[in-house]
Design a protein around this motif. Structure first.
Motif, PDB file in Angstrom:
ATOM      1  N   VAL A  56       9.446  41.402 -32.429  1.00  0.00           N
ATOM      2  CA  VAL A  56      10.028  40.730 -33.917  1.00  0.00           C
ATOM      3  C   VAL A  56      11.121  41.638 -34.067  1.00  0.00           C
ATOM      4  CG1 VAL A  56       9.765  40.275 -36.112  1.00  0.00           C
ATOM      5  CG2 VAL A  56       7.778  39.663 -34.606  1.00  0.00           C
ATOM      6  N   THR A  57      12.397  41.291 -34.369  1.00  0.00           N
ATOM      7  CA  THR A  57      13.375  41.850 -34.740  1.00  0.00           C
ATOM      8  C   THR A  57      13.918  41.484 -36.246  1.00  0.00           C
ATOM      9  OG1 THR A  57      13.931  41.974 -32.145  1.00  0.00           O
ATOM     10  CG2 THR A  57      15.844  42.619 -33.964  1.00  0.00           C
ATOM     11  N   GLN A  59      16.943  42.071 -38.652  1.00  0.00           N
ATOM     12  CA  GLN A  59      18.399  42.710 -39.196  1.00  0.00           C
ATOM     13  C   GLN A  59      19.111  42.470 -40.494  1.00  0.00           C
ATOM     14  OE1 GLN A  59      20.861  41.031 -35.727  1.00  0.00           O
ATOM     15  NE2 GLN A  59      20.375  42.938 -34.350  1.00  0.00           N
ATOM     16  N   SER A 104      18.189  38.488 -41.300  1.00  0.00           N
ATOM     17  CA  SER A 104      17.771  37.668 -40.221  1.00  0.00           C
ATOM     18  C   SER A 104      16.542  38.232 -39.414  1.00  0.00           C
ATOM     19  CB  SER A 104      18.866  37.382 -39.212  1.00  0.00           C
ATOM     20  OG  SER A 104      19.334  38.546 -38.489  1.00  0.00           O
ATOM     21  N   ALA A 105      15.681  37.344 -39.226  1.00  0.00           N
ATOM     22  CA  ALA A 105      14.726  37.763 -38.340  1.00  0.00           C
ATOM     23  C   ALA A 105      14.220  36.887 -37.068  1.00  0.00           C
ATOM     24  CB  ALA A 105      13.257  37.719 -39.355  1.00  0.00           C
ATOM     25  N   THR A 106      13.818  37.759 -36.072  1.00  0.00           N
ATOM     26  CA  THR A 106      13.852  37.016 -34.868  1.00  0.00           C
ATOM     27  C   THR A 106      12.530  37.053 -34.110  1.00  0.00           C
ATOM     28  OG1 THR A 106      16.297  36.945 -34.363  1.00  0.00           O
ATOM     29  CG2 THR A 106      14.920  36.348 -32.605  1.00  0.00           C
ATOM     30  N   ASN A 108      10.258  36.409 -30.535  1.00  0.00           N
ATOM     31  CA  ASN A 108      10.641  36.083 -29.341  1.00  0.00           C
ATOM     32  C   ASN A 108       9.030  36.629 -28.417  1.00  0.00           C
ATOM     33  OD1 ASN A 108      12.529  35.099 -27.049  1.00  0.00           O
ATOM     34  ND2 ASN A 108      11.819  36.942 -26.270  1.00  0.00           N
ATOM     35  N   GLY A 289      10.739  31.159 -28.924  1.00  0.00           N
ATOM     36  CA  GLY A 289      11.043  32.042 -29.862  1.00  0.00           C
ATOM     37  C   GLY A 289      11.288  31.222 -31.416  1.00  0.00           C
ATOM     38  N   SER A 291      13.644  31.971 -35.464  1.00  0.00           N
ATOM     39  CA  SER A 291      14.498  32.682 -35.933  1.00  0.00           C
ATOM     40  C   SER A 291      14.712  32.174 -37.540  1.00  0.00           C
ATOM     41  CB  SER A 291      15.570  32.834 -35.439  1.00  0.00           C
ATOM     42  OG  SER A 291      16.673  31.710 -35.286  1.00  0.00           O
ATOM     43  N   GLY A 293      16.843  33.125 -41.146  1.00  0.00           N
ATOM     44  CA  GLY A 293      18.146  33.924 -41.622  1.00  0.00           C
ATOM     45  C   GLY A 293      18.463  33.443 -43.126  1.00  0.00           C
ATOM     46  N   ILE A 329      16.295  28.026 -40.527  1.00  0.00           N
ATOM     47  CA  ILE A 329      15.115  28.445 -39.762  1.00  0.00           C
ATOM     48  C   ILE A 329      15.156  27.438 -38.581  1.00  0.00           C
ATOM     49  CG2 ILE A 329      12.445  28.296 -39.467  1.00  0.00           C
ATOM     50  CD1 ILE A 329      12.141  28.817 -42.431  1.00  0.00           C
ATOM     51  N   SER A 330      14.939  28.248 -37.522  1.00  0.00           N
ATOM     52  CA  SER A 330      14.902  27.543 -36.145  1.00  0.00           C
ATOM     53  C   SER A 330      13.933  28.133 -35.060  1.00  0.00           C
ATOM     54  CB  SER A 330      16.441  27.668 -35.569  1.00  0.00           C
ATOM     55  OG  SER A 330      16.637  29.027 -35.044  1.00  0.00           O
TER      56      SER A 330
END
Length: 402
Positions: A56-57, A59, A104-106, A108, A289, A291, A293, A329-330
């Motif tokens: 989890v990232t 930014q 934003s959060a990702t 993966n 994944g 994401s 934002g 959201i994707s």
């Protein structure tokens, strides 16, 4: 006595064999090193296993921006300082700014990677190999402590025995001197007695020096402080047991349980799995994944006007604060496939496989050497038992004769 003054010094520490083994595991730096290496290998295994977990990232950023502009009308800007100036008739000041922010959060997750499990297997074998290294080191340390401790006990017996022999030979030398003065013995007889005395004294001094060396080596294995550099054993010189296995059973037990051989075999597995992992990197990996934002933009403008007709000033203010934001959201699925790597991974895999074979041959060589050592030690044990029984019979015969 000479033994009390030379051996049982005030700096000696009295310890039993059990105490020596316990202190060696508590203080010996080699034990601490192998434990640290074992823990490090365990952490490497855990880190590789956690490659299964998703990542989890998050930014974020914020960018404020402001500008200021001011204009005047109706002012005399003559460079002559003595010239009269007209009063300011109007002025306008504008302050504008823009504040933007984004977050934003990702997520993966590489759910299918054909090289991951071989890497985990490699780390697992490396941990097993390091565990065998620790057990082997511990076993060798115990054997060294036992060997030095029993040698120390035997040296004490030798020092005590030769002290009695030297005392007896000193009395014999005094008696032979008296007989020589009376003319009852020849000078050759006196020389033989003193030669025996000097040989016994030389042996006694040698045994005392060996005692100091052995005691110091034992203190080093236990890692005692520098102020306690000598050890005096508290146990008696006695048999602690007999070897119950015959030669074939001893060879079989050594071949099956020797940790050095097992460590070499596990290291061979480490390299084999590394080679498989290198080959599997040519296969595609698949990931899932998601994401999310959020973005915000704030435009602000403030205008200040001042009008002074006929020297009567009237200020006015006008402001605007438009604000907008958006979010999305994707979810996605993808793969990564390196079709051609220049043959590097194949070469690395071949090198790993060859290293694996090397360690397998090393294990076989260690096994052959171990079998030879078992045979030598087994025959030496039989020879020592025969020698001890012969010496015991000779002592019994001497006691019976005298």
């Amino acid at each position: 006595s000479f033994y009390d003054r030379s051996v049982d010094s005030a700096t000696a520490t009295r310890l039993s064999l059990e105490d020596c083994i316990r202190l060696s595991f508590e203080n010996n730096p080699g034990v601490q090193k192998t434990i640290a290496d074992l823990r490090s290998s365990k952490d490497n295994l855990i880190a590789t296993q956690r490659e299964w977990n998703p990542t989890v990232t998050i930014q974020g950023n914020s960018l404020p921006k402001s500008t200021y502009r001011e204009s005047f009308a109706g002012e005399n800007r003559s460079s002559n300082k003595k010239a009269p100036k007209r009063k300011q008739e109007s002025s306008t000041a504008t302050i504008s700014g823009e504040d933007s922010a984004a977050l934003s959060a990702t997520l993966n997750w590489k759910y299918l990677d054909f090289s991951r499990q071989p890497r985990i297997n490699s780390r697992s074998s490396a941990y097993d190999a390091q565990e065998y290294v620790y057990i082997s080191f511990s076993r060798n340390l115990i054997a060294q402590v036992q060997s030095e401790y029993f040698r120390l006990i035997s040296l004490i017996d030798l020092v005590q025995s030769y002290t009695l022999i030297v005392d007896a030979q000193l009395e014999n030398a005094k008696a032979i001197d008296a007989k020589f003065s009376a003319g009852r013995v020849s000078l050759l007889d006196v020389g033989q007695v003193y030669s025996q005395l000097y040989n016994s004294m030389t042996s006694l001094v040698s045994f005392i020096n060996q005692y100091y060396e052995t005691s110091s080596r034992l203190a080093s294995l236990i890692a005692l402080p520098d102020s306690e550099n000598l050890i005096t054993p508290t146990d008696d010189n006695k048999f602690y047991g007999r070897w119950k296995l015959d030669l074939p059973a001893s060879i079989q037990s050594a071949s099956n349980n020797n940790e050095k051989i097992k460590a070499s075999l596990e290291t061979a597995q480490v390299n084999r799995w590394e080679g498989i992992a290198q080959l599997n990197t040519a296969l595609p990996s698949f990931n899932l994944g998601a994401s999310a934002g959020w973005r915000s933009n704030n435009m602000r403008t403030s205008t200040y006007r001042t009008s002074c007709p006929n020297q009567i000033c009237s200020p006015t203010t006008q402001s605007s604060l438009p604000w907008n934001s958006s979010s999305d959201i994707s979810v996605y699925m993808g793969f990564t496939w390196t079709l051609y790597q220049g043959g590097i991974n194949n070469a690395n895999a071949s090198a790993s496989f060859n290293r694996s074979k090397s360690f397998e041959y090393q294990a076989l060589d260690d096994k052959n050497l171990l079998i030879s050592q078992v045979k030598t030690n087994f025959n030496s044990l039989d020879a020592n038992i025969i020698s001890f029984n012969s010496a015991e019979a000779a002592v019994y015969s001497s006691r019976t004769a005298y």
